[in-house]
Structures are given as structure tokens and as C-alpha cells.
Design a protein around this motif. Structure first.
Motif, PDB file in Angstrom:
ATOM      1  N   TRP A   1      -6.539   4.271  -1.946  1.00  0.00           N
ATOM      2  CA  TRP A   1      -5.824   3.014  -1.723  1.00  0.00           C
ATOM      3  C   TRP A   1      -4.538   3.009  -2.568  1.00  0.00           C
ATOM      4  N   LEU A   2      -4.698   3.356  -3.853  1.00  0.00           N
ATOM      5  CA  LEU A   2      -3.525   3.383  -4.735  1.00  0.00           C
ATOM      6  C   LEU A   2      -2.499   4.415  -4.277  1.00  0.00           C
ATOM      7  N   LEU A   3      -2.994   5.464  -3.628  1.00  0.00           N
ATOM      8  CA  LEU A   3      -2.083   6.520  -3.176  1.00  0.00           C
ATOM      9  C   LEU A   3      -1.539   6.258  -1.783  1.00  0.00           C
ATOM     10  N   GLY A   4      -1.920   5.135  -1.230  1.00  0.00           N
ATOM     11  CA  GLY A   4      -1.360   4.749   0.065  1.00  0.00           C
ATOM     12  C   GLY A   4      -2.011   5.442   1.252  1.00  0.00           C
TER      13      GLY A   4
ATOM     14  N   THR B   1      -5.583   9.940 -22.432  1.00  0.00           N
ATOM     15  CA  THR B   1      -5.285  10.968 -21.438  1.00  0.00           C
ATOM     16  C   THR B   1      -6.002  12.275 -21.761  1.00  0.00           C
ATOM     17  N   GLU B   2      -5.983  12.596 -23.026  1.00  0.00           N
ATOM     18  CA  GLU B   2      -6.632  13.850 -23.410  1.00  0.00           C
ATOM     19  C   GLU B   2      -8.110  13.839 -23.061  1.00  0.00           C
TER      20      GLU B   2
ATOM     21  N   VAL C   1      -4.485   7.758 -13.990  1.00  0.00           N
ATOM     22  CA  VAL C   1      -3.517   8.062 -12.939  1.00  0.00           C
ATOM     23  C   VAL C   1      -4.275   8.488 -11.674  1.00  0.00           C
TER      24      VAL C   1
ATOM     25  N   GLU D   1      -5.149  -6.703   1.653  1.00  0.00           N
ATOM     26  CA  GLU D   1      -3.825  -6.079   1.557  1.00  0.00           C
ATOM     27  C   GLU D   1      -3.402  -5.465   2.891  1.00  0.00           C
ATOM     28  N   GLN D   2      -4.367  -4.986   3.657  1.00  0.00           N
ATOM     29  CA  GLN D   2      -4.024  -4.385   4.953  1.00  0.00           C
ATOM     30  C   GLN D   2      -3.802  -5.438   6.035  1.00  0.00           C
TER      31      GLN D   2
ATOM     32  N   LEU E   1      -8.301  14.182  -7.410  1.00  0.00           N
ATOM     33  CA  LEU E   1      -8.667  15.587  -7.214  1.00  0.00           C
ATOM     34  C   LEU E   1     -10.021  15.883  -7.852  1.00  0.00           C
TER      35      LEU E   1
ATOM     36  N   THR F   1       0.817  -1.219   0.000  1.00  0.00           N
ATOM     37  CA  THR F   1       0.000   0.000   0.000  1.00  0.00           C
ATOM     38  C   THR F   1       0.846   1.262   0.000  1.00  0.00           C
TER      39      THR F   1
ATOM     40  N   SER G   1      -8.968  13.844 -19.403  1.00  0.00           N
ATOM     41  CA  SER G   1      -8.858  15.155 -18.778  1.00  0.00           C
ATOM     42  C   SER G   1     -10.076  16.016 -19.100  1.00  0.00           C
ATOM     43  N   GLU G   2     -10.502  15.911 -20.348  1.00  0.00           N
ATOM     44  CA  GLU G   2     -11.697  16.670 -20.717  1.00  0.00           C
ATOM     45  C   GLU G   2     -12.882  16.209 -19.890  1.00  0.00           C
TER      46      GLU G   2
ATOM     47  N   ARG H   1       5.253  -9.494   8.659  1.00  0.00           N
ATOM     48  CA  ARG H   1       4.614  -8.271   8.179  1.00  0.00           C
ATOM     49  C   ARG H   1       5.442  -7.060   8.579  1.00  0.00           C
TER      50      ARG H   1
ATOM     51  N   THR I   1      -4.558   5.025   3.539  1.00  0.00           N
ATOM     52  CA  THR I   1      -5.452   3.924   3.901  1.00  0.00           C
ATOM     53  C   THR I   1      -6.700   4.370   4.654  1.00  0.00           C
TER      54      THR I   1
ATOM     55  N   GLN J   1      -3.378   9.907  -8.890  1.00  0.00           N
ATOM     56  CA  GLN J   1      -3.115  11.258  -8.362  1.00  0.00           C
ATOM     57  C   GLN J   1      -3.990  12.293  -9.038  1.00  0.00           C
ATOM     58  N   GLU J   2      -4.160  12.089 -10.330  1.00  0.00           N
ATOM     59  CA  GLU J   2      -4.922  13.046 -11.108  1.00  0.00           C
ATOM     60  C   GLU J   2      -6.418  12.841 -10.875  1.00  0.00           C
TER      61      GLU J   2
END
Lengths: 633, 432
Positions: free
Chosen positions: B218-221, B410-411, B188, B253-254, B194, A419, B414-415, A475, B223, B190-191
Motif C-alpha cells: 500500500w505504501l509503495l503504491g 535502522t541497524e 522503510v 483511500e482507494q 523484500l 496511494t 536490518s539485523e 477524484r 494496490t 521498500q526495504e
């Protein structure tokens, strides 16, 4: 090969062993004899564990009654116990230690591909005074040469007494190491067995081999040694791969690149930004294995040895270690965007690539990763050495856990490492038992290669480094937040090396960055046990036991550690092992695998600050505490 | 006495009711008298042409009071609502356009579009699916829904949608291109996060958006946020397989194995249409069960669970790799070898496609590139796509041309992201 050409090489008879040991002691002026210390009652025993520290001879996770528990329950039980060890703490001390180094080949407006890797870090005791010295490779720029800017690679000599804060002095010029170029990986190894570690610097352009003259200076012997491969080399490692008593050299080569190549861009709607090119679509360059001929020369035996796999290999890191426990050192290579290599040593300097079938080539999803760095340790204490491989952002880093069946399982998800790793672009990484609880923890340096913030909202360019505590051998827990100021900031982290820089018995870190000075992190973590340094000196084997495995036992517990040969990313770490032996007066047994069929056992070794084991002697020695008075500059 | 009081009471109540009815009736007649003047749709259209949508809206409402089943009037009212930045009212008006009306198709599509563009993703998706069920061969709608899925990181839905669309247009370059792009250039996080947060702020508690946010975090960590959003999504749609699977994957995963197991439930002989039955149709359910079994060292069981996953999704690299690894772990290296080699082949083809996409070669592919793509897709078992690319190659060979790419992933993403800010950006709400 003819080992007699080396005048300093010890013979094989017992008398010669003593002579070799004596010679080393005289030259290094470092060691006192164990007998003297014992008679004088001058015990150099490590300090007692601090108040509040757990002093258990049996780690909870390894208790026989704990083993049958399912992992989840065991983990929960462990969670309560782990509170006993203090938080991980590191102090940033580079500046106060006198190291102010910033890599010259930083990302520039031109976005040359050579600007991605940063410079390597080497930790080795070049003057044999018992203190780890520091070498930092430096970069270059195609349009603004480093030579014009005076940006040379740098060697810092350590000068502090044991246990005191590290102090370094830049001795580059005095050591004759001034050199300019696209320096990247650093490998230190005593390739002529004279007791003084030599230096190999990977570069974009001809690599360099620097011979340690033993008088504080180095001489460049690349041409004589025939080790000046001109392809783009990233990392290298010394180890005795053919068990003939001298260190051979493995060099990972990256991709075919010319600064005249068309530039690369990322576009997004109306934005288009220039970026440094990636390895996709570029021809991978085959790695090189140099056989040490024992007479100061090396021979490129890559093809015969079976390690020259062109196109598919885009090597960035290498770790040499006996993974299959047959006594022969194997080679693991982290490749960028292509499957990683595991070259199984078949003996006679012949290798077979077995990564895919052994499960260590790709990620759990079956995809080749953009692999950058390698850490190696027995994290789950099952007697088998495991690998942690860092990858590009968006993908997880891979923890290849070796099991008894002789294969690797990708356990990063189970180990709780996915994660927090997923958003990071990770480079250098090391396993080290930072809190000395006998479980290797993990450090990872992160930082992107492309600055896409102009059009990608939330894009992380600089990234925080990460510190993972090994909770129970199964872990990991991200403990970066409490790790100190360094972990609160973001970096373009690249190379990492680990070692006991201040000789206080714990693992410190040196990290190179881009667009920021290199940093030294002094470990201030309250130790669970006290740490003891263990140094190996080969006699029949190569003097440095790089890559060799050490198993030590105290009570019913047995631990497996290795002498680092390569690993991380572009770096060389301390060759001494740190054993968390606190609470024991003696180590019941230390078993060293010098070579296939040559395992040596030491029994009832008294615990001291630093133990030296000399091959074939059956005796252990105790290193004297380092003092600047004793060893004037 | 008591009885007479009751009767009186009943009488007085009746009187009140009658009086009230008379009053309401009178008022109604008066109103009718006021509105009885007939309004024509031409007048409404005239007002709209003049740009006076407010007047047009009033007029068309009056018209509808007299002609409540007039589809054309509902269509005009919907447009007025759109102009007045009232997407929900517009959608409701579009929904009143009758099935037999000539404007039905247009209204149904517009209804979905107006909801999607105003960030009502859940309602918009439902409307668009209804539309596509009625008019399956609608590339514009398919692609609109594709982008909706894409910005919500629903790669699996993207793929299913376009694969289904290929049934009616087997060699449509737009579908083929986006299928390939989407698989090799995923959104992505991160994008996405927002923009999804803005959507969540504008139209809160849409389960699909919460699920997307959960997956992003989750993907960005992150949790805690991930867990919160996933739980909230699950609360909104407890029977939605994708929500259950995402939450289970997250908890696994956690290291929350018990929670994951609870979410996945046990294989049961559930009736058709039940959540359990639906889950068991999904290869990911079997995959997660196998991962759970692995954690508990139930290796043989993990293998058979993986088998089930592979039956539902053959050629999935991750499954093939994992199968080989479990065999390895069982000490059956000889059996494992062909699986790992097969995984190697799949990975190799997938990598080749990655390189083709990232090299830009599929932006304007020639016949050779199409053939190359088809070959790799066939290795990966994506036969429908492979057939499409082969057909494309054949057509290009005949024409001696290259195809031109539609907007890149991607274009357009974004639109779409920008458009999804609808409630915050007036311009984005204007009907096109």
C-alpha cells in the motif's frame, strides 16, 4: 510610482488604448484584426472534435441531476463516461525539435547541496512571434566551473508554424544570454511593460535580471534594477502585487549553505555513503519581495510587506494568485520541511501570513511537509482556486481544495492521489487540461535527491513521472502507464513548465532532469473538445496579466482559470490560457479580473484558435495563425 | 439362525481383539526390555558437549520416555532440535518445561526466540507475549518483540509495548531511545517488503506477515498486491482489529467507501470482548469513521467521531488538525483557530524531536538534551516518556555523564530482517 517614465506605457484614455494595441501589433507583427478576418469569412475556428470524441455542452459531472448524488456513486457513473475520452498520450520530441540540453550541475561525487534542484524551465515568447520559446537555466560545480566547460544557460527560439512539430534553435549567444553560474528558477515577465517579456534567473549566488531589448537580445540589468539578491534563490514569480500597473517580483530563498560546510552522510550497518545535505538543521533564508518602481529599478520591500519571515521559511516554489477572490493577488510559498506560507494581500503591498488558519500550511496529518512544487487550478470547478503541493517521498502530496467558506481542505486522500504519490519524491507539477475535457488534469515530475541504492534495497532514485486524469472534478486517476514512452522510464525529474508549444490548441510539457537531457512532451492526447488560446493584454494594469483570474461561460457552465504567475518548481509556464471550448461557436462570456474592482466582461466572443483580450477596449481580437513565411527569421 | 450368527460374530471379534492386545503387549514388553537400560542426563549433556547432537537427541528421547515430566530433559531436547534446524520441534520441547522448573523462564524466552528467529512471527509473537505476561521486566525480550513489530511496520504496537515496559523501568534508556527513534525514523517500506516476502515464502500465510506485506505494498503504491495481502490477512484473523483497520483504511483511500464502511461496521452495543467492542476501544476506528463521515459530508458527525478518537488518544496531531479543519469547513473559523494553533504547537514539538533524532543528539544525550526531549514529549502528551527523559536527565546530572546509545533503529532492524530470513540462512537459525 511614476509610470510615465516608461515611454511605451499606454495611457488610460480610450484613444491611448487603441494606440497601445496598434503599437503592440506593429512591433510584434503578429496579429490581424478581427474585423478583417470576419469580413473575409476567414474563420480560424478550431477543428471539429475528432471522431469518437464526446461533444457535450454539459459535462456529465456538472449536470444538475448528477450533483445530488453521493460522490462514490457519481464517480462510478463518471467512470463509464470517461471511457469516451481517449488515453493520454505524449511523445518525447526534444531531440527532434533541436533541444539537446543537459543540466551541468548534476549530482556529483562531491554531493554539494546545490546539486539537488536542477535547472528551471521558462516558456515565454521572447520575440513576440506567437510561438513559445524555451529558456533553460544551467548549473555549476564548485570544483569544475561551468565556464570552463562552456555550460551556459540556454535560450531556444521556436520556429515552427502553427500545428507543426516544434523546432527550436539555440540563440543563446545571439541573444547575449551566455552566462554561467548556479542557475535554478526562471521567471519571465514584462517588467517594463514594453511588450517583450524579460527574464529573471534565480541562482545560488547573485540572481540575474535580463531585460529584453525587443530586438532578439537581452541585457543584464541586475545591478541597475537592484535585484541581485545573493542568497540561494530557488523560484521566482512576477506579478503586479500592488496594482500599480507594473510587475513586482517575489523570490523564494532556500537555506544558508556553503560548499565548505561539513559533508553529510547516511550510514547503514557497515555502509556509509556521502549524500548532499538536507535542509534540516540549516537556517532558512527569508524570501524577497521586490517592488517595481517603474523606472527600471526595484526596491526590496520584504520587511515592510511582511513576507520576510526568516528561519521558518525554506522556500522552493511560489505561486501568485488571487486565492481569496478579493481581486488582490496573494502569494503562496512552498517551503521545504517548514510550514508553507500563504501571504494574504491586504492591499498597499502589505501581506498577512494566514496559511495555518486557512488550512494550507501543512499536510492533513498536521505536519509541515518538505514541499517542492505548486500547481494551481479550480480542479473541482466550484469557482475557487485550489492548490496541489508536491512533497518528499514517504509523504503524500497535498491537494488543498478551497471551499466556499474561504478555507482550504486537504482533499488529496479523497481525490485518490495518495496511494501513487506516497513512494515518489515530487518536484515540478502543473495542472493542465490535457484532454480538453474542461477538467484540469495533473502532471508531476519525480526523482529522489539521494542515491541510497547501495544499502537500501528497493530504493527509488530515478522515478517515473506521473500523469493523473481528473475524472469527475472529485477524484483523479493515475493514467501514467499509457502516457507514452516517457512515462515508462525513470528520471530525476525537477522543473516542469506547461504551454502550447506547437500552437495546436493543447498543453505540451517541458521537463528538466538531472543526469538526463531536458525533455519536451508533445501532447498527442485525443481532445474531447478543441482548445482555444486566450491571451490577455493589460493597459491600465500591467501589460501581462500574470496571476489574474479569468472566468468564462458557455451555456450554463462556468469555468475559472488563471494566468500562471510562478507555480510548479523553478519554472515559468505559458501565459496564455487554453479554453476547451469545442462544440461552441461562441463563448457566452469571458470575465477578466484585472485588479480589485476592475473586472471586465466580454460577451459572445467567437471561438477562434487564439483570442486576444485587451484591457479596457471591450473588443476582442483574433490572433493570426503563426507562419514562418509571415515572420522570417 | 440369524441370532447364532450374530453371537459367533461377536465371539470371533472378541478373540481378535484379545489376540491383538496380546501381540501389542508382547511387543511393548520386548521394546521395554530393549530400552529399559537407564539413561542419565549426564550422558545426554556429554554428547551435547561433544557436539554430537544427534546422539544426544536420541538419548534424551529415551530418557524422556522414562521421565516424561523432567523439565531439564525437555530443555536439552529443545536444544538438540535447535541444533537440528527444527525450530517448531524445539519450541514444542521448550513448551514442555514445567512451570515450577528453574529453567522455566529460560525455556519460555528461548521458545519465543526460536520461533521469531525462524520467521514464525505469529507463533513467536504469541510465545513472547506469554513470556512477557509471566516475566514483564525482561528488557531483552521486550526489545526482541519490539524489533519483530518494527520489521512488520507495526509502529503502534512498538509504541504500546515500550510504553508498557516503561512501567517497570521508567527511565530505561533503551526503551526511551527506541520509542523516540521509532517515532521519528519509521521503517522503510521498500526495504521491509523484500524481507517480508522472504518470510512469507519461507513460512506462508502468517496473518501478521501478510498484513505487514499489505501495508508495505500500500505504501509503495502497488494496490493490487496490497489488496490481496490485506484480504488474506483478514481472512486469517477476521477479528483482529489491526487487520480490520488496515483494510478499512486502504479501501477508504482507494475510494471504496462502501467496503470500508462494511469493514468498520456500525457502532453497536456489543458485548465485552467482541470484535466490535475491541475495535471501539481503538482510536483509529473512530478516526476512520470520522473520515468516512467526512466523505459523505456528515460534518457534525465527523466532529463527534473525532472527539471520541481524541478521548482515546489525546494529543494526536492528525486528529487535532483534522478537528480544526472540519470546524473551518463548517464555517466556524473562530472555533477552528485554537485547534489549528494547537496543531501548530504539536507539529512544532514533533519537528523539534525529528531534528534532535536526525542530528544524532540523542545517540549520546547529555542532561540538557534529555530535558529538551522531555519538554517536547510533554507537549505531545507522551507523559510517561517525558517523565522517563526527565529522570534520565536527573541521573545524568548527578553522574555528570552522557548516555550511550543502543543499536540504532535502522541497524537493528536490518539485523532482524536478516535474522528473519532464518529458514533461508542456516546461520541465522543457530541459537545464540
Amino acid at each position: 510610482m511614476n509610470r510615465n517614465t516608461n515611454p511605451t506605457e499606454p495611457g488610460s484614455a480610450g484613444s491611448h488604448l487603441s494606440k497601445a494595441a496598434l503599437q503592440l501589433l506593429q512591433r510584434c507583427r503578429l496579429f490581424l484584426t478581427a474585423l478583417m478576418l470576419c469580413l473575409a469569412g476567414c474563420s480560424d475556428a478550431p477543428s471539429a472534435p475528432p471522431p469518437g470524441a464526446v461533444d457535450s455542452t454539459t459535462p456529465p459531472a456538472a449536470r444538475p441531476d448528477a450533483l445530488p448524488l453521493p460522490r462514490t456513486q457519481a464517480a462510478r457513473e463518471q467512470a463509464a463516461l470517461e471511457q469516451a475520452s481517449g488515453p493520454f498520450r505524449f511523445a518525447s520530441v526534444a531531440s527532434e525539435a533541436g533541444v539537446e540540453f543537459e543540466y551541468y550541475g548534476n549530482p556529483s561525487e562531491e554531493h554539494y547541496m546545490t546539486e539537488q534542484n536542477g535547472g528551471g524551465v521558462g516558456l515565454f515568447d521572447f520575440d513576440c512571434d506567437g510561438r513559445l520559446d524555451l529558456f533553460l537555466a544551467n548549473g555549476d560545480h564548485f570544483d569544475r566551473p561551468a565556464s570552463e566547460a562552456g555550460a551556459t544557460q540556454q535560450l531556444y527560439r521556436a520556429e515552427a508554424d502553427a500545428g507543426q512539430s516544434s523546432q527550436f534553435t539555440d540563440v543563446t549567444l545571439a541573444a547575449g544570454l551566455e552566462s554561467f553560474g548556479y542557475g535554478m528558477g526562471v521567471a519571465a515577465g514584462d517588467c517594463n511593460n514594453d511588450g517583450f517579456p524579460d527574464l529573471y534567473v534565480c541562482r545560488y549566488g547573485a540572481n540575474q535580471l535580463w531585460l529584453n531589448n525587443g530586438d532578439g537580445t537581452f541585457s543584464e540589468v541586475t545591478e541597475q534594477a537592484a535585484t541581485g539578491d545573493e542568497r540561494w534563490a530557488a523560484s521566482a514569480a512576477f506579478a503586479d502585487l500592488d496594482d500599480d500597473g507594473d510587475l513586482d517580483l517575489y523570490v523564494t530563498n532556500y537555506v544558508d549553505y556553503s560548499p565548505e560546510d561539513p559533508p553529510c552522510y547516511r550510514s547503514h550497518q557497515s555502509h556509509r555513503v556521502r549524500i548532499s545535505c538536507g535542509p534540516i538543521g540549516r537556517t532558512g533564508q527569508a524570501d524577497v519581495l521586490y517592488e517595481n518602481l517603474g523606472d527600471g529599478r526595484f526596491a526590496d520591500v520584504s520587511s515592510e510587506a511582511g513576507v520576510a519571515i526568516p528561519v521558518t521559511g525554506k522556500g522552493l516554489a511560489v505561486q501568485i494568485v488571487d486565492l481569496d477572490q478579493d481581486g488582490l493577488l496573494d502569494i503562496y510559498v512552498a517551503n521545504d520541511t517548514t510550514a508553507n506560507f500563504l501571504f494574504r494581500n491586504s492591499g498597499g503591498l502589505r501581506f498577512e501570513e494566514v496559511a495555518r488558519l486557512s488550512g494550507a500550511a501543512v499536510g492533513a496529518d498536521g505536519q509541515p511537509q518538505s514541499s517542492m512544487g505548486i500547481a494551481c487550478a479550480d480542479y473541482d470547478n466550484n469557482g475557487q482556486l485550489d492548490l496541489y503541493v508536491t512533497n518528499f517521498s514517504g509523504a503524500v502530496n497535498d491537494l488543498y481544495s478551497r471551499v466556499e467558506q474561504g478555507v482550504f481542505l486537504t482533499e488529496n486522500n479523497t481525490a485518490g492521489l495518495d496511494t501513487t504519490a506516497r513512494p515518489m519524491l515530487a518536484f515540478g507539477t502543473v495542472f493542465a487540461d490535457f484532454d480538453l475535457d474542461r477538467r484540469p488534469d495533473l502532471f508531476v515530475a519525480n526523482g529522489h535527491i539521494w542515491d541510497l541504492r547501495i544499502f537500501q534495497a528497493g530504493h527509488l532514485y530515478q522515478m517515473p513521472a506521473q500523469l493523473f486524469r481528473n475524472r469527475d472534478g472529485q477524484r483523479f486517476e493515475d493514467v501514467s502507464a499509457a502516457g507514452g514512452e516517457y512515462f515508462q522510464k525513470t528520471w530525476l525529474g525537477r522543473s516542469v513548465a506547461v504551454g502550447d508549444l506547437d500552437n495546436d490548441g493543447d498543453a505540451d510539457l517541458v521537463i528538466s532532469h538531472e543526469l538526463a537531457p531536458a525533455e519536451i512532451l508533445r501532447n498527442e492526447t485525443p481532445p474531447v473538445h478543441a482548445g482555444v488560446r486566450l491571451r490577455l493584454i493589460g493597459t491600465k494594469s500591467a501589460r501581462q496579466a500574470l496571476g489574474r483570474k479569468v472566468t468564462w461561460t458557455s451555456g450554463e457552465e462556468q469555468y475559472t482559470q488563471i494566468v500562471m504567475a510562478g507555480g510548479s518548481f523553478q519554472s515559468t509556464s505559458d501565459e496564455r490560457l487554453l479554453l476547451a471550448t469545442g462544440g461552441f461557436e461562441r463563448i457566452d462570456q469571458i470575465r477578466v479580473s484585472w485588479a480589485p474592482g476592475r473586472t471586465e466582461v466580454w460577451n459572445q466572443v467567437p471561438v477562434t484558435a487564439e483570442i486576444v483580450l485587451i484591457e479596457g477596449s471591450g473588443e476582442h481580437m483574433i490572433a493570426a495563425p503563426v507562419s514562418s513565411e509571415q515572420f522570417p527569421q | 439362525m440369524a441370532r447364532s450368527r450374530k453371537v459367533f460374530s461377536w465371539h470371533s471379534r472378541s478373540l481378535w481383539i484379545v489376540a491383538s492386545l496380546l501381540a501389542v503387549g508382547g511387543a511393548g514388553l520386548w521394546l521395554l526390555g530393549e530400552t529399559a537400560e537407564p539413561i542419565s542426563l549426564a550422558e545426554v549433556q556429554q554428547a551435547m558437549t561433544a557436539g554430537d547432537f544427534q546422539q544426544a537427541g536420541v538419548a534424551v528421547r529415551r530418557y524422556l520416555a522414562q521421565h516424561p515430566e523432567d523439565s531439564e530433559a525437555w530443555l536439552l531436547l529443545a536444544r538438540c532440535h535447535e541444533q537440528a534446524d527444527a525450530p517448531l520441534e524445539a519450541a514444542a520441547a521448550y513448551a514442555r518445561v514445567g512451570k515450577d522448573s528453574a529453567a522455566r523462564k529460560q525455556a519460555a524466552e528461548r521458545r519465543a526466540m526460536v520461533l521469531l528467529k525462524s520467521a514464525h512471527f505469529d507463533a513467536g509473537e504469541a510465545a513472547m507475549l506469554e513470556y512477557l505476561a509471566e516475566y514483564p521486566d525482561s528488557p531483552a525480550a521486550v526489545l526482541e518483540l519490539y524489533w519483530t513489530y518494527f520489521v512488520q511496520l507495526r509502529e503502534r504496537d512498538c509504541q504500546q509495548l515500550l510504553e508498557q515496559a516503561l512501567a517497570s523501568r521508567p527511565a530505561d534508556f533503551r526503551y526511551l531511545y527506541h520509542l523516540l527513534q521509532g517515532s521519528q525514523k519509521p521503517p522503510v517500506a521498500q526495504e521491509a517488503v523484500l524481507n517480508l516476502e522472504r518470510v512469507e515464502a519461507a513460512v506462508p500465510h502468517q496473518p501478521a506477515v501478510e498484513l505487514a506485506l499489505g501495508r508495505c505494498y500500500w505504501l509503495l503504491g502497488r494496490t493490487e498486491l496490497a489488496e490481496r495481502y490485506l484480504a488474506s490477512a483478514l481472512k486469517g484473523v477476521p477479528d483482529e482489529p489491526s487487520a480490520v483497520l488496515a483494510a478499512a483504511g486502504f479501501h477508504l483511500e482507494q475510494g471504496h467507501e462502501e467496503r470500508a464502511a462494511e469493514l468498520l461496521g456500525k457502532p453497536v452495543a456489543a458485548g465485552e470482548g467482541s470484535t466490535e467492542a475491541e475495535l471501539q476501544q481503538d482510536d483509529r476506528w473512530w478516526w476512520l469513521q470520522s473520515q468516512l463521515a467526512l466523505r459523505e459530508d456528515r460534518l457534525e458527525e465527523a466532529l463527534s467521531l473525532l472527539d471520541e478518537a481524541m478521548k482515546r488518544r489525546p494529543g494526536q496531531l492528525q486528529y487535532v488538525q483534522s478537528y480544526g479543519m472540519i470546524l473551518n469547513r463548517l464555517g466556524r473559523q473562530k472555533e477552528a483557530a485554537p485547534w489549528l494553533e494547537r496543531a501548530g504547537q504539536l507539529a512544532s514539538s514533533d519537528r523539534a524531536l525529528y531534528e534532535l533524532v536526525h542530528s544524532g543528539a540523542v545517540e549520546q544525550p547529555d542532561a540538557g538534551t534529555c530535558q529538551q526531549v522531555a519538554r517536547h514529549l510533554a507537549v505531545l502528551g507522551r507523559n510517561r516518556q517525558a517523565a522517563g527523559w526527565r529522570e534520565l536527565a536527573r541521573m545524568l546530572q548527578l553522574r555528570g555523564q552522557t548516555n550511550h546509545r543502543p543499536s540504532t533503529t535502522t541497524e537493528v532492524a536490518s539485523e532482524r530482517m536478516a535474522a528473519s530470513r532464518g529458514p533461508l540462512t542456516a546461520a541465522a537459525r543457530k541459537p545464540s
